[in-house]
Design an enzyme around this catalytic site. Sequence first.
Site, mmCIF file in Angstrom:
data_model
loop_
_atom_site.group_PDB
_atom_site.id
_atom_site.type_symbol
_atom_site.label_atom_id
_atom_site.label_comp_id
_atom_site.label_asym_id
_atom_site.label_seq_id
_atom_site.Cartn_x
_atom_site.Cartn_y
_atom_site.Cartn_z
ATOM 1 N N ASP A 1 37.903 28.328 48.206
ATOM 2 C CA ASP A 1 36.820 29.268 47.886
ATOM 3 C C ASP A 1 35.458 28.567 47.830
ATOM 4 O O ASP A 1 35.179 27.813 46.905
ATOM 5 C CB ASP A 1 37.110 29.918 46.514
ATOM 6 C CG ASP A 1 36.083 30.969 46.160
ATOM 7 O OD1 ASP A 1 36.113 31.469 45.022
ATOM 8 O OD2 ASP A 1 35.231 31.305 47.020
ATOM 9 N N ASP B 1 33.803 38.320 42.754
ATOM 10 C CA ASP B 1 33.385 37.190 41.898
ATOM 11 C C ASP B 1 32.745 37.693 40.612
ATOM 12 O O ASP B 1 31.628 38.199 40.630
ATOM 13 C CB ASP B 1 32.375 36.320 42.663
ATOM 14 C CG ASP B 1 33.067 35.482 43.730
ATOM 15 O OD1 ASP B 1 32.634 35.536 44.900
ATOM 16 O OD2 ASP B 1 34.029 34.780 43.379
HETATM 17 C C1 DX5 Z 1 31.263 31.011 44.073
HETATM 18 C C2 DX5 Z 1 32.281 32.095 44.403
HETATM 19 C C3 DX5 Z 1 32.653 32.116 45.861
HETATM 20 C C4 DX5 Z 1 31.457 32.374 46.788
HETATM 21 C C5 DX5 Z 1 31.888 32.250 48.222
HETATM 22 O O1 DX5 Z 1 31.189 30.857 42.683
HETATM 23 O O2 DX5 Z 1 33.460 31.915 43.665
HETATM 24 O O3 DX5 Z 1 33.651 33.121 46.065
HETATM 25 O O4 DX5 Z 1 30.959 33.672 46.536
HETATM 26 O O5 DX5 Z 1 30.772 32.534 49.003
HETATM 27 P P1 DX5 Z 1 30.319 31.563 50.212
HETATM 28 O O6 DX5 Z 1 31.335 31.796 51.310
HETATM 29 O O7 DX5 Z 1 28.964 32.075 50.570
HETATM 30 O O8 DX5 Z 1 30.354 30.164 49.715
HETATM 31 ZN ZN ZN Z 2 35.100 33.217 44.212
#
Ligand code: DX5
Ligand code: ZN
Length: 220
Positions: free
Chosen positions: A179, A34
Site C-alpha cells: 500500500d 483510507d
Molecule cells: C496512505 C494510504 C494509501 C495511499 C495510496 O496513508 O494508506 O492507501 O492512499 O495512495 P498512492 O497510490 O497515491 O500512494
Molecule cells: Zn491505505
Amino acid sequence: MVEISTSILSVKKGEENKAIFALEKAKTDYFHIDIMDGKFVEKNTYDKMFGISSYIRRISNLPLDVHLMVDNVKEAINDFLAVEPNIITFHLESCKEKNEIYDLIKYIKENNCRVGIAIKPCTKIEDVYEFLPFIHMCLVMTVEPGKGGQTLIPETIEKIKTLKVYIEENNLEIDIEADGGINLATVENVKDAGANILVSGTAILMAKDYKVIIDELKKE
Ligand code: DX5
Ligand code: ZN
C-alpha cells in the site's frame, strides 16, 4: 493474478460519484478506504471516507477494503461496520499490548468481516508473525501512512519478500497487500516480492482511462 484495490483518498472533490462509477466499470477488485483520524496520522479523512464508503455501498457490490489509520481502533471498527466492509485492517502500531490485538481480531471476525493487520515501514516484519495464523491479510505499508501521492520506499520491498517466505514456510493462507506509491514503475518489484493485493490511488485516479492502468498493473 494480483488484485487491485483502488485508494479513493485522493479523489477530486465533487468528482467522487463519477470516479466511483468509472472505477466500477474499470473493474477495480476493491475500493480501498483510507480512514485517518488526525491523531494516528496528521490528516483527518474520517467523515469524508464515511460518506464516500456509504455512497459506494449503496450503488456498488464491489468489496470495501477498509484501512484504519486511527488511535481508537474499536470505535472506528464500530463506525465502519455500518458500510459492510469486506475486510477491516488496523495498524499494529495503534495497539499498546498483545491482548488488545487478539481482542480486535476476534471482534472483527465476530462481526462477519475479514481481518487485516497493517505495519508501517519502520515496523519489523517479525512483529506481525504471531498474529498471521488468525488474520486474512497483512498490509505492508510501502510509504509512510498519512497521504497519497508519495514515493514507494524501496526497503519495504525486502519486508514483503521476507513475509512471503515466512508465509510459505509456515503453510499459512494469507494475502499480502502492498500500500503506497504503487504505479507502473514500481509494480513489478512489488509483485515479484510476493504481494497479491496492490493498493494504488494516485496512479489510477490521475489516469485518463482507469481500465487501461488497472489492466496494466494486473498484467502477469
Ligand atoms: C496512505 C494510504 C494509501 C495511499 C495510496 O496513508 O494508506 O492507501 O492512499 O495512495 P498512492 O497510490 O497515491 O500512494
Ligand atoms: Zn491505505
